[in-house]
Design an enzyme around this catalytic site. Sequence first.
Site, PDB file in Angstrom:
ATOM      1  CB  SER A 186      -0.966  -0.039   1.186  1.00 41.87           C
ATOM      2  OG  SER A 186      -1.987   0.918   1.045  1.00 41.87           O
ATOM      3  CG  ASP A 216      -7.199  -2.725  -3.035  1.00 39.62           C
ATOM      4  OD1 ASP A 216      -7.795  -1.882  -2.346  1.00 39.62           O
ATOM      5  OD2 ASP A 216      -5.974  -2.940  -2.947  1.00 39.62           O
ATOM      6  CG  HIS A 247      -5.875  -2.248   0.549  1.00 35.56           C
ATOM      7  ND1 HIS A 247      -5.161  -1.904  -0.575  1.00 35.56           N
ATOM      8  CD2 HIS A 247      -5.267  -1.608   1.589  1.00 35.56           C
ATOM      9  CE1 HIS A 247      -4.158  -1.091  -0.242  1.00 35.56           C
ATOM     10  NE2 HIS A 247      -4.198  -0.907   1.066  1.00 35.56           N
TER      11      HIS A 247
END
Length: 274
Positions: free
Chosen positions: A95, A225, A254
């Site tokens: 991320s 996601d 995610h």
Amino acid sequence: MGTITTRDGTQIYYKDWGSGPVVVLSHGWPLNSDSWEAQMFFLASNGYRVIAHDRRGHGRSSQPWNGNEMNTYADDLAQLLDHLDVRGAALFGFSTGGGEVARYIGKHGTARVAKAGLISAVPPLMLQTEANPGGLPLSVFDGIRAASIADRSQLYKDVASGPFFGYNRPGAKPSQGVIDAFWMQGMMAGHKNAYDCIKAFSETDFTEDLKKFSIPTLILHGDDDQIVPVDAAARASAKLVPHAKLVIYPGAPHGITDTHKEQLGADMLAFLRS
């Protein structure tokens, strides 16, 4: 416990587990290195030295008022790798950490890095612009900032119990433990640091950084996601990184470091051994 002090006096906490070829892990927002613990345990148990730090302002690192942006994050990572004299490392970012990895390679090159991995990662650019119509509108990130100011503890609970792990999807089986761990890590982050990081992860353009990747790169993303949409992220990055290997997890959210930790560990290990 290991710490280094950066050039501007910030203390950066890091873990250093196992022995063997080096793997370095960079975490997401608003988390810390604990979010990598499944992968750290697995890879260290399989013959790797695994290093993961708490980004400035997060976890057990100090909470400076300034420097909560990608250039400084990348410089902090560079100072950590220099301090440990890491060589031939595989550098993975999840991320926001994927942005940190991209900016590190863009600014500091690959002298210490042999492989890279972008996992549910924010590059090349999260924000919707004329040149990036598939990104998310600024209003989305303004909303996160407003929620952070209003009640950031509740924000972290809402993110973890909803879109981050896909727990808002029909048939999902939420883990209260996973939700609690996300909330706890979020609350360990400095309020100002976590607030500033929203701009860092959403508005930084990593396009030119990705073009500098000259090493084998794994790009791995779930196609459900809801935090970092796959088309504007992984699929776009794969077009910019020479010879990237793109792996899509069907239906995955995610937070695959928790929800798909066995599959992710196996894919990371296979990539490291390739």
